[in-house]
Design a protein around this motif. Structure first.
Motif, PDB file in Angstrom:
ATOM      1  N   ASP A  18       0.707  -1.078  -0.110  1.00 58.61           N
ATOM      2  CA  ASP A  18      -0.152   0.087   0.085  1.00 58.61           C
ATOM      3  C   ASP A  18       0.861   1.308   0.132  1.00 58.61           C
ATOM      4  OD1 ASP A  18      -2.156  -1.576   0.010  1.00 58.61           O
ATOM      5  OD2 ASP A  18      -2.638  -1.267   2.271  1.00 58.61           O
ATOM      6  N   ASP A  19       2.078   1.181   0.936  1.00 58.93           N
ATOM      7  CA  ASP A  19       2.719   2.266   1.037  1.00 58.93           C
ATOM      8  C   ASP A  19       3.569   2.599  -0.520  1.00 58.93           C
ATOM      9  OD1 ASP A  19       2.104   2.664   3.481  1.00 58.93           O
ATOM     10  OD2 ASP A  19       3.817   1.760   4.421  1.00 58.93           O
ATOM     11  N   LEU A  20       3.976   1.590  -1.031  1.00 58.02           N
ATOM     12  CA  LEU A  20       4.612   1.781  -2.217  1.00 58.02           C
ATOM     13  C   LEU A  20       3.732   2.219  -3.428  1.00 58.02           C
ATOM     14  CD1 LEU A  20       6.941   1.044  -4.218  1.00 58.02           C
ATOM     15  CD2 LEU A  20       5.962  -1.182  -4.675  1.00 58.02           C
ATOM     16  N   LEU A  24       4.509   6.040  -5.064  1.00 53.74           N
ATOM     17  CA  LEU A  24       4.783   5.975  -6.353  1.00 53.74           C
ATOM     18  C   LEU A  24       3.679   6.998  -6.976  1.00 53.74           C
ATOM     19  CD1 LEU A  24       5.763   2.413  -7.576  1.00 53.74           C
ATOM     20  CD2 LEU A  24       7.357   4.385  -7.052  1.00 53.74           C
ATOM     21  N   ILE A  25       2.530   6.843  -6.840  1.00 49.34           N
ATOM     22  CA  ILE A  25       1.521   7.990  -7.305  1.00 49.34           C
ATOM     23  C   ILE A  25       1.851   9.474  -6.900  1.00 49.34           C
ATOM     24  CG2 ILE A  25      -0.800   8.853  -7.066  1.00 49.34           C
ATOM     25  CD1 ILE A  25      -1.477   5.817  -6.751  1.00 49.34           C
ATOM     26  N   GLY A  26       2.519   9.551  -5.580  1.00 49.31           N
ATOM     27  CA  GLY A  26       2.856  10.891  -5.116  1.00 49.31           C
ATOM     28  C   GLY A  26       4.188  11.234  -5.879  1.00 49.31           C
ATOM     29  N   ARG A  27       5.107  10.608  -6.467  1.00 45.17           N
ATOM     30  CA  ARG A  27       5.868  10.735  -6.958  1.00 45.17           C
ATOM     31  C   ARG A  27       5.830  11.235  -8.534  1.00 45.17           C
ATOM     32  NH1 ARG A  27      11.438   7.948  -5.115  1.00 45.17           N
ATOM     33  NH2 ARG A  27      10.970   8.012  -2.869  1.00 45.17           N
ATOM     34  N   CYS A  28       4.809  11.199  -8.996  1.00 42.71           N
ATOM     35  CA  CYS A  28       4.323  11.540 -10.528  1.00 42.71           C
ATOM     36  C   CYS A  28       4.305  13.174 -10.668  1.00 42.71           C
ATOM     37  CB  CYS A  28       3.122  11.159 -10.858  1.00 42.71           C
ATOM     38  SG  CYS A  28       3.069   9.451 -11.053  1.00 42.71           S
ATOM     39  N   GLU A  32       1.559  14.009 -17.818  1.00 43.12           N
ATOM     40  CA  GLU A  32       2.015  12.933 -18.630  1.00 43.12           C
ATOM     41  C   GLU A  32       2.964  11.628 -17.698  1.00 43.12           C
ATOM     42  OE1 GLU A  32       2.764  16.243 -18.918  1.00 43.12           O
ATOM     43  OE2 GLU A  32       1.282  16.557 -20.374  1.00 43.12           O
ATOM     44  N   GLU A  33       3.373  12.214 -16.774  1.00 45.66           N
ATOM     45  CA  GLU A  33       4.194  11.057 -15.959  1.00 45.66           C
ATOM     46  C   GLU A  33       3.191  10.155 -15.280  1.00 45.66           C
ATOM     47  OE1 GLU A  33       7.417  10.928 -12.365  1.00 45.66           O
ATOM     48  OE2 GLU A  33       7.353  12.706 -13.751  1.00 45.66           O
TER      49      GLU A  33
END
Length: 149
Positions: A18-20, A24-28, A32-33
């Motif tokens: 869940d954290d991953l 990863l969503i938060g790092r977009c 486009e990313e």
């Protein structure tokens, strides 16, 4: 419908997954990313399913009836009511984001209404060269700003 294994995960493993996902969503950093991430992560069916849930939430927040939602999104009334019940239990941050979209859509609707008003207005004296090009561009702007729901 997506399949989930019947075998249970350890809670630490589930939390890490869940954290991953959230990380990863938060790092977009760009639209486009985020689109690339979603395309790589989700099947077309999963994207459609998630997008319909989001659209149902948005339409309910705008005050659309379950029947309208059913007609526009091609989902069952049961799905609409399931999402409606689910909305009362979700994180308030999610609903805040949806409300921001509602406000954004209101602004877009105002832009559309202004474009339609301009295209519908009748001028007394036609411009040099006639109406055709001007009216065509005005109605194209109306079509471009039209929102599906």
């Amino acid at each position: 419908m997506p399949q989930v294994s019947r075998r249970f995960l350890q809670s630490k493993v589930q939390r890490k997954m869940d954290d991953l996902l959230v990380e990863l969503i938060g790092r977009c950093r760009s639209r486009e990313e985020a689109a690339g991430f979603a395309a790589a992560l989700l099947t077309p069916t999963e994207k459609t399913m998630i997008a319909k849930r989001l659209a149902i939430t948005l339409m309910l927040s705008k005050g659309h009836s379950p029947g309208d939602i059913d007609d526009i999104l091609k989902v069952s009334i049961a799905t609409v009511y399931k999402v409606k019940g689910w909305m009362s239990t979700v994180d308030k941050g999610y609903l805040k984001l949806i409300q921001e979209f509602v406000e954004h859509d209101k602004q877009q609707q105002e832009i559309h209404d202004l474009a339609a008003e301009e295209a519908e207005s009748n001028w007394i004296i036609p411009p040099k060269g006639g109406w055709s090009g001007i009216k065509k561009r005005q109605w194209q702007k109306v079509r471009d700003t039209e929102m599906p729901f």
